[in-house]
Design a protein around this motif. Structure first.
Motif, PDB file in Angstrom:
ATOM      1  N   GLU A 132       2.237   1.718  -3.444  1.00  0.00           N
ATOM      2  CA  GLU A 132       1.185   2.135  -4.371  1.00  0.00           C
ATOM      3  C   GLU A 132       0.727   3.568  -4.115  1.00  0.00           C
ATOM      4  O   GLU A 132       0.310   4.268  -5.024  1.00  0.00           O
ATOM      5  CB  GLU A 132      -0.016   1.184  -4.265  1.00  0.00           C
ATOM      6  CG  GLU A 132       0.261  -0.193  -4.824  1.00  0.00           C
ATOM      7  CD  GLU A 132      -0.834  -1.203  -4.502  1.00  0.00           C
ATOM      8  OE1 GLU A 132      -1.781  -0.863  -3.733  1.00  0.00           O
ATOM      9  OE2 GLU A 132      -0.746  -2.324  -5.006  1.00  0.00           O
ATOM     10  N   GLN A 133       0.804   4.001  -2.853  1.00  0.00           N
ATOM     11  CA  GLN A 133       0.337   5.344  -2.505  1.00  0.00           C
ATOM     12  C   GLN A 133       1.488   6.274  -2.133  1.00  0.00           C
ATOM     13  O   GLN A 133       1.306   7.240  -1.399  1.00  0.00           O
ATOM     14  CB  GLN A 133      -0.662   5.248  -1.349  1.00  0.00           C
ATOM     15  CG  GLN A 133      -1.896   4.486  -1.726  1.00  0.00           C
ATOM     16  CD  GLN A 133      -2.946   4.479  -0.626  1.00  0.00           C
ATOM     17  OE1 GLN A 133      -2.780   5.099   0.417  1.00  0.00           O
ATOM     18  NE2 GLN A 133      -4.023   3.784  -0.864  1.00  0.00           N
ATOM     19  N   ARG A 134       2.673   5.993  -2.640  1.00  0.00           N
ATOM     20  CA  ARG A 134       3.863   6.792  -2.303  1.00  0.00           C
ATOM     21  C   ARG A 134       3.687   8.262  -2.633  1.00  0.00           C
ATOM     22  O   ARG A 134       4.259   9.119  -1.975  1.00  0.00           O
ATOM     23  CB  ARG A 134       5.103   6.211  -2.979  1.00  0.00           C
ATOM     24  CG  ARG A 134       5.055   6.202  -4.483  1.00  0.00           C
ATOM     25  CD  ARG A 134       6.196   5.373  -5.082  1.00  0.00           C
ATOM     26  NE  ARG A 134       6.114   5.278  -6.521  1.00  0.00           N
ATOM     27  CZ  ARG A 134       5.391   4.393  -7.182  1.00  0.00           C
ATOM     28  NH1 ARG A 134       4.675   3.497  -6.516  1.00  0.00           N
ATOM     29  NH2 ARG A 134       5.358   4.379  -8.490  1.00  0.00           N
ATOM     30  N   ILE A 191      -0.628   3.351   7.996  1.00  0.00           N
ATOM     31  CA  ILE A 191      -1.133   2.386   7.007  1.00  0.00           C
ATOM     32  C   ILE A 191      -1.384   1.045   7.679  1.00  0.00           C
ATOM     33  O   ILE A 191      -2.432   0.430   7.493  1.00  0.00           O
ATOM     34  CB  ILE A 191      -0.139   2.244   5.836  1.00  0.00           C
ATOM     35  CG1 ILE A 191      -0.057   3.548   5.031  1.00  0.00           C
ATOM     36  CG2 ILE A 191      -0.538   1.078   4.925  1.00  0.00           C
ATOM     37  CD1 ILE A 191       1.072   3.589   4.015  1.00  0.00           C
ATOM     38  N   TRP A 217       4.086   7.252   9.094  1.00  0.00           N
ATOM     39  CA  TRP A 217       3.204   7.069   7.943  1.00  0.00           C
ATOM     40  C   TRP A 217       2.923   5.578   7.742  1.00  0.00           C
ATOM     41  O   TRP A 217       1.778   5.164   7.539  1.00  0.00           O
ATOM     42  CB  TRP A 217       3.855   7.695   6.712  1.00  0.00           C
ATOM     43  CG  TRP A 217       3.089   7.586   5.435  1.00  0.00           C
ATOM     44  CD1 TRP A 217       1.852   8.099   5.149  1.00  0.00           C
ATOM     45  CD2 TRP A 217       3.525   6.913   4.250  1.00  0.00           C
ATOM     46  NE1 TRP A 217       1.495   7.805   3.865  1.00  0.00           N
ATOM     47  CE2 TRP A 217       2.505   7.079   3.282  1.00  0.00           C
ATOM     48  CE3 TRP A 217       4.669   6.217   3.901  1.00  0.00           C
ATOM     49  CZ2 TRP A 217       2.606   6.548   1.996  1.00  0.00           C
ATOM     50  CZ3 TRP A 217       4.769   5.708   2.619  1.00  0.00           C
ATOM     51  CH2 TRP A 217       3.749   5.862   1.682  1.00  0.00           C
ATOM     52  N   VAL A 234       0.846  -1.203   0.000  1.00  0.00           N
ATOM     53  CA  VAL A 234       0.000   0.000   0.000  1.00  0.00           C
ATOM     54  C   VAL A 234       0.880   1.252   0.000  1.00  0.00           C
ATOM     55  O   VAL A 234       0.611   2.210  -0.731  1.00  0.00           O
ATOM     56  CB  VAL A 234      -0.965   0.000   1.202  1.00  0.00           C
ATOM     57  CG1 VAL A 234      -1.655   1.354   1.376  1.00  0.00           C
ATOM     58  CG2 VAL A 234      -1.997  -1.107   1.052  1.00  0.00           C
ATOM     59  N   ARG A 266       1.203   9.988  -1.962  1.00  0.00           N
ATOM     60  CA  ARG A 266       0.439  10.610  -0.876  1.00  0.00           C
ATOM     61  C   ARG A 266       1.290  10.936   0.344  1.00  0.00           C
ATOM     62  O   ARG A 266       0.846  11.633   1.243  1.00  0.00           O
ATOM     63  CB  ARG A 266      -0.713   9.701  -0.471  1.00  0.00           C
ATOM     64  CG  ARG A 266      -1.725   9.516  -1.605  1.00  0.00           C
ATOM     65  CD  ARG A 266      -2.843   8.624  -1.209  1.00  0.00           C
ATOM     66  NE  ARG A 266      -3.736   9.375  -0.333  1.00  0.00           N
ATOM     67  CZ  ARG A 266      -4.743   8.849   0.323  1.00  0.00           C
ATOM     68  NH1 ARG A 266      -4.993   7.566   0.213  1.00  0.00           N
ATOM     69  NH2 ARG A 266      -5.502   9.581   1.094  1.00  0.00           N
ATOM     70  N   TYR A 267       2.518  10.400   0.376  1.00  0.00           N
ATOM     71  CA  TYR A 267       3.402  10.655   1.513  1.00  0.00           C
ATOM     72  C   TYR A 267       3.827  12.125   1.504  1.00  0.00           C
ATOM     73  O   TYR A 267       4.283  12.655   0.505  1.00  0.00           O
ATOM     74  CB  TYR A 267       4.636   9.749   1.454  1.00  0.00           C
ATOM     75  CG  TYR A 267       5.692  10.139   2.469  1.00  0.00           C
ATOM     76  CD1 TYR A 267       5.453  10.001   3.827  1.00  0.00           C
ATOM     77  CD2 TYR A 267       6.913  10.665   2.063  1.00  0.00           C
ATOM     78  CE1 TYR A 267       6.407  10.369   4.757  1.00  0.00           C
ATOM     79  CE2 TYR A 267       7.870  11.027   2.988  1.00  0.00           C
ATOM     80  CZ  TYR A 267       7.615  10.887   4.323  1.00  0.00           C
ATOM     81  OH  TYR A 267       8.561  11.248   5.249  1.00  0.00           O
TER      82      TYR A 267
END
Length: 174
Positions: free
Chosen positions: A52-54, A71, A67, A49, A56-57
């Motif tokens: 895939e959502q890097r 998750i 962070w 996750v 959004r960091y």
């Protein structure tokens, strides 16, 4: 050991680097929450996750580790029913250890504590476990759960009060 909000590995695109830097800590936290087998799956899913959502960091909100804890905590919520069922089963003397083991004070305390943890509201349980198990500070917990630091303080205070009350010797008030 409390981690800081500045991470040596601050690139969520470096999946291998994140895993080698933080995999063990996340596994320890998740194992204490849901057991070894589920924890391994949750940690693996956490890194998937995160990768895939890097995008959004946001390094301005804290380090990579909080962070990742956020998750992982969200993924653990999916396993909440299993976690609560296990804690309730541990708290139930009928499904807990046999009669000889029930005489041991430590096991009674564990059952009482498990019952209290199972009964805590989700946010209080998450905050307490991130503080006690993952050893995050207030700011890191706030970043992990995407809540204000004041909410962390309040939730932790309430959770601690409930745990103290449950662990107080019978007939005494904490």
């Amino acid at each position: 050991m409390t981690t800081t909000t500045t991470d040596a590995v601050a690139d969520p695109a470096d999946l291998a680097g994140m895993f080698s830097a933080y995999g063990r800590e996340l596994l320890r936290y998740c194992t204490r929450r849901v057991g070894e087998q589920v924890a391994e799956d949750v940690v693996a899913e956490t890194f998937l996750v995160a990768y895939e959502q890097r995008f959004r960091y946001d390094p301005g909100r804290g380090g990579v580790l909080p962070w990742l804890y956020g998750i992982a905590t969200n993924l653990l919520r999916r396993h909440r029913r299993t976690e609560v069922r296990a804690l309730r089963a541990l708290a139930d003397p009928a499904t807990g250890p046999d009669a000889a083991d029930e005489r041991v004070d430590a096991q009674r305390t564990v059952r009482r504590l498990a019952g209290v943890l199972a009964a805590l509201p989700r946010r209080q349980r998450d905050v307490l476990l991130l503080f006690a198990v993952a050893e995050l500070d207030y700011a890191e917990i706030a970043a992990a759960l995407d809540i204000p630091v004041g909410t962390v303080r309040s939730a932790l205070h309430r959770a601690r009060a409930k745990v103290r009350a449950a662990l107080a010797p019978e007939g005494e008030t904490p």
